[in-house]
Scaffold this active site. Sequence first.
Site: not given
Ligand code: NAD
Length: 497
Positions: A175, A250, A284, A385
């Site tokens: 997903k 992550e 990230c 962040e």
């Molecule tokens: P997000 O947590 O909003 O969403 C990530 C994914 O999870 C998306 O596919 C989203 O649809 C899904 N999601 C959202 N709510 C959910 C729920 N309640 N249950 C299950 N799935 C859910 O994050 P984002 O805005 O897409 O990405 C930005 C974040 O990702 C930042 O905090 C960034 O630091 C982090 N990030 C971390 C890494 C790493 O490797 N540590 C890499 C890239 C991004």
Amino acid sequence: MAEEIKNLIGGRWQAAAEGKTLKSVNPADTDDVVGVVPASTGADVDRAVDAARKAFNAWRLTPPPKRGEIIFRAAEHLLKNKDSLGELVTREMGKILKEGLGDVQEAIDMAYYMAGEGRRLSGETVPSELADKDCKSFRVPIGVFALITPWNFPTAIPAWKIFPALISGNTVVFKPSSYTPVSATRLVELIVEAGIPAGVINLVHGTGTEIGEYLATHPAIDGVSFTGSSVVGEKLSKMCGTIDKEISCEMGGKNAIIVMEDGNLELAVEGALWGGFGTTGQRCTAASRVVVHEPVYDGFVKTFAAEAEKLTLGDGLNEKTDVGPLINEAQLKKVLDYIEIGKKEGARLVIGGKRLTADKYKKGFFVEPTIFADVTPDMRIAREEIFGPVVSVLKAGDLKDAIEIVNSSEYGLSSAIYTQDVNSSAVAERDLDTGIVYINAPTIGAEIQLPFGGTKKSGLGHKEAGGRGGALDMFTKWKVIYRDFSNMLQKAQITEE
Ligand code: NAD
């Protein structure tokens, strides 16, 4: 032209059961609809999980070198399509084209690397304490995995999960973020074209709230690999960390660069620009804090600001652009809110701070590269962040103080130090409490052949990517075999009279 995107379930491309759709738009110009994608519901997830479950046994029994050949072909397809896919990543996510291409390159690197694992996936053979008996351990797949990914690396992060999961013999339900579904779909299409059997990889589009949680907590899912915000990761880990489900997350970061008096200051400024404003600060590992040694503090802030002023904002497809847009309206609001918070907290706004509203920017989500100086570790802009082009500069009295400031964060993904002093670099290497430490390089730029992940609120469970302790640990479990060929009952640890 908006592409019509489908889910992939059991080898068939199909619309969502309820027929609803979502739009994916170009964040540099929201009139540009990149794709119309299924707004899936639990019923679609059920079918995808079922398809993955049905495909599991045959894929588990496919020899890993054969799985590797398919993944190798996927790498070749990706390489052939790198330019068009890189452009799509830029159009859909907003990062500048060089970075869009870099995103795809990372996916290619991971595919080649994991294809090679098909002929390794090694375990151990060790001697037995008994005669005519041998012992070995080997990796076996976990089962059906849910892969949930963010929007900031639309092809790289999915590839970081899909290829190690598949080479290990798992089947997956993927997903992607609902903000970058078209890039994710193109990636899956190329993998399918490489010859992946039906049901081994399934793709379901939709929002996190509608299907993310449903997928992760699905009783027929054996493992979850999630990358995204710490809030969602923490929530999922509490819901999924059960006796019969594995989860690795992550998550976010508040990464910092330390600049010491003896560092190469020009290089440090270059690193802070790339680390802080590359990908518009939406990595990230972005360097959202720079901790500068007092004697060079004023000079650093001045040069850093002067160089940041020169950055050109715009559509990432324009080759003159240095910094692209933010991903969406919510992210724009969040970044602008944090800028107000920084001002109210008493930090000094050195440059930037505003949304761009001139004609060529007004259909996109553009915020000026922003630098706050005189930030103290207790301020929210130093702790939380922001995920945008906002860098906080803090002052440190000495190396110990600088390391303490970096470690005071509740995140622990990446850190960096600029120093020419071998002793300082050794101390930093030892004492910085982050999963990744860079010496004389910014906080971004991980390579796929080493484990990737953070400490504290940045990472939970197994790390991603290659090398010992990397993604193969996430996607396999160990099985141990004792074979007795003595034709008698031998008893380990028992002394016979
Ligand atoms: P997000 O947590 O909003 O969403 C990530 C994914 O999870 C998306 O596919 C989203 O649809 C899904 N999601 C959202 N709510 C959910 C729920 N309640 N249950 C299950 N799935 C859910 O994050 P984002 O805005 O897409 O990405 C930005 C974040 O990702 C930042 O905090 C960034 O630091 C982090 N990030 C971390 C890494 C790493 O490797 N540590 C890499 C890239 C991004």
